[in-house]
Design an enzyme around this catalytic site. Sequence first.
Site, PDB file in Angstrom:
ATOM      1  CG  ASP A  52      -2.248   0.667   1.005  1.00  0.00           C
ATOM      2  OD1 ASP A  52      -2.208   1.878   0.788  1.00  0.00           O
ATOM      3  OD2 ASP A  52      -3.297   0.025   1.049  1.00  0.00           O
ATOM      4  CG  HIS A  54      -5.084   4.130   0.739  1.00  0.00           C
ATOM      5  ND1 HIS A  54      -4.674   2.838   0.503  1.00  0.00           N
ATOM      6  CD2 HIS A  54      -6.297   4.246   0.145  1.00  0.00           C
ATOM      7  CE1 HIS A  54      -5.608   2.208  -0.209  1.00  0.00           C
ATOM      8  NE2 HIS A  54      -6.597   3.042  -0.446  1.00  0.00           N
ATOM      9  CB  SER A 110      -9.103   1.113  -0.580  1.00  0.00           C
ATOM     10  OG  SER A 110      -8.231   1.265  -1.649  1.00  0.00           O
TER      11      SER A 110
END
Lengths: 86, 618
Positions: free
Chosen positions: B30, B85, B409
């Site tokens: 990620d 994220h 996600s």
Amino acid sequence: KATSEDREVSIVYLGSLPHGVYSPLSHHHSILQRVIQGSSLESLLVRSYKRSFNGFAAKLTDQEREKLANMKEVVSVFPSRTYQLQ
Amino acid sequence: TTRSWDFMGFDEKINRNATVESDIIIGVIDSGIWPESESFTDVGFGPAPKRWKGACKGGKNFTCNNKLIGARYYTAESARDGTGHGTHTASTAAGNGVKDASFYGLAQGTARGGVPSARIAAYKVCAPTCMAHNILAAFDDAINDGVDIITISIGLGFMADVYGDAISIGAFHAMENGILTTNSAGNNGPSDGTVSSPAPWILTVAASSIDRRIIDKVVFGIGTTVVGNSVNSFTLNGTSFPLVHGKDVSSNCTEEDAGYCKEGCLDSQLVKGKIVLCDRYTSAIPEAYKAGALGSVVLNFYNDDDLSLILPLAATALHPKEYSVMMSYMNSTRDPQGTILKSEYIKDPAAPHVAFFSSRGPNLILPEIIKPDISAPGVQILAAYSPDASISEFEDKRHVKYKIMSGTSMACPHAAGVAAYVKSFHPDWSPAAIKSSLMTTAWPMNDTSTKSNISTGEFAYGSGHINPVKAINPGLVYEASKEDYIRLLCMKYDEGKVRLVSGDNSTCPTDKGSPLDHNYPSMAAKVAPMNPFAVKFHRRVKNVGLANSSYKATIFQDSKVEIKVVPEILSFKSLNEEKAFDVTVAGSGVPFGSQVSTQLVWFDGSHSVRSPIVVYTA
């Protein structure tokens, strides 16, 4: 002679790592050497995949990509595209 | 995660195999990780599992611990997460339980991962864009480092061939090393064929809603209230402020552009201290913010409840119907006044439904493999965040440790957490068996809350909604070995190339067979529109339930097709025994661009093993 603008980072996927004695890096160098003309190998090789599978990423021209794609020992050659977080 | 796990019945008191769980390592490919987050402290954790071969190479000022046992980066200067994220996804999959987490008091509760005792290894490939050659490098390392599950909430905006997609390639080699990869389906829904993860060895995850929906209200006139969608942490104390429309507060744009609040259109002097209404979402919020408006109400043209952004000012998005009510009020009074209330949450009894934005099948590369595979919570999920990162895309100056985000996600690490949970009970199960257990125990979903004219059914939600409690005890599993996947590749690709991929001398059989027979936990066939058809799926299942058991097949018939299962009863005498069966589907007259869905359920009195069957036309 290709300029840096003509080159795009591309992935050359070679499949699984062969069993037995094998030097991935020198194999990657030798494959790359066969297609590039007049450029230093070190400046073109971006990454070598050698721990879990076989392949490398290099800055290639369209012509070099095509030559590599036709090699028997190459599974696929494709541009290193941009992925997005989702 | 303060609600998503509980919503699935996976509460904090759920039965866990804590010792084995702490031996599980989740590889998160990620945007990096925030190592100092409370979600990753190592209180109560022992040293990393002995088989761990990874390293902490996170760069300058980056320290690992017994929870976050590995870090590598392939872009930027460290594995530290600059966007938030990767921190969000890692904490959703395996973050510690952190009490009283919230986003400015919203979604308050205990934030936690699916497997809080598991370890995390972070591989940073995005900063913020993610290049394929870095993704492959991360897979190369993660597999060799010894992770058990890989979660990757990254994708191309389209479906690439399996040999031309870094994630498909990396996940294949992960699979042959016993590692299941979970991958987000993509956010390009609701159009057909938008799912970007085609490979059968990957668990492709769609996003669904949970029963906690965050909404906000706009109050105007003499108490008229409309409900909008955004995560609004600002409070205007219930005070009413002047309402203006974009077209009335612009001095240098056309009426249409000003109504949209396009960039450069709003006059700062005219919007100061006011709430500005804009006929468009995307460009409007940054413009209203930049111009110094007090708040903004924008038009959510798509009627999309799942688009719920965090905005840098008091703002919300209204559906066209509500927006026009407000515009009518604006046009009917000389001094329109209103206010936007801070977000609150409501219970959504219709949940779960597939998110509007979640990418849809069918699978354009392997049409017989239904993608996405499964749905998991991906709307308004609160999880850890990087305090360095901006909390919205609008140059927001606020910084938080926990943030609400939506996307496939967010769904993907939920599935990774459940996969790890299953592995903690069955450490020797193959990636395919774990994937099968998740898919065949999934809750059935339906289309009732999806909107008309968008792709629905299995191509939206896969086999259904992930069900962690049931997934550890599926009864039967659809196994698939590396050889099975190689056989599938033989049907599509040159034998020499397949041999390179397999790394052995496995040759493709002369009779290559049909992809319909790949031992997948769901079944799909693409047929010619309006023509008669008869398709046969060959499958085998392995008994992982009770040694002595007998399963009976039930088909939920659709009037448009006739389905037969042979044999209809599978009797097992021992564990791990395999039995084969055939499913024949015959019918005619499936119109162009449509599908017929039904399901096969094997039931032994306690285990229900459900597989969707989809016949569709191009």
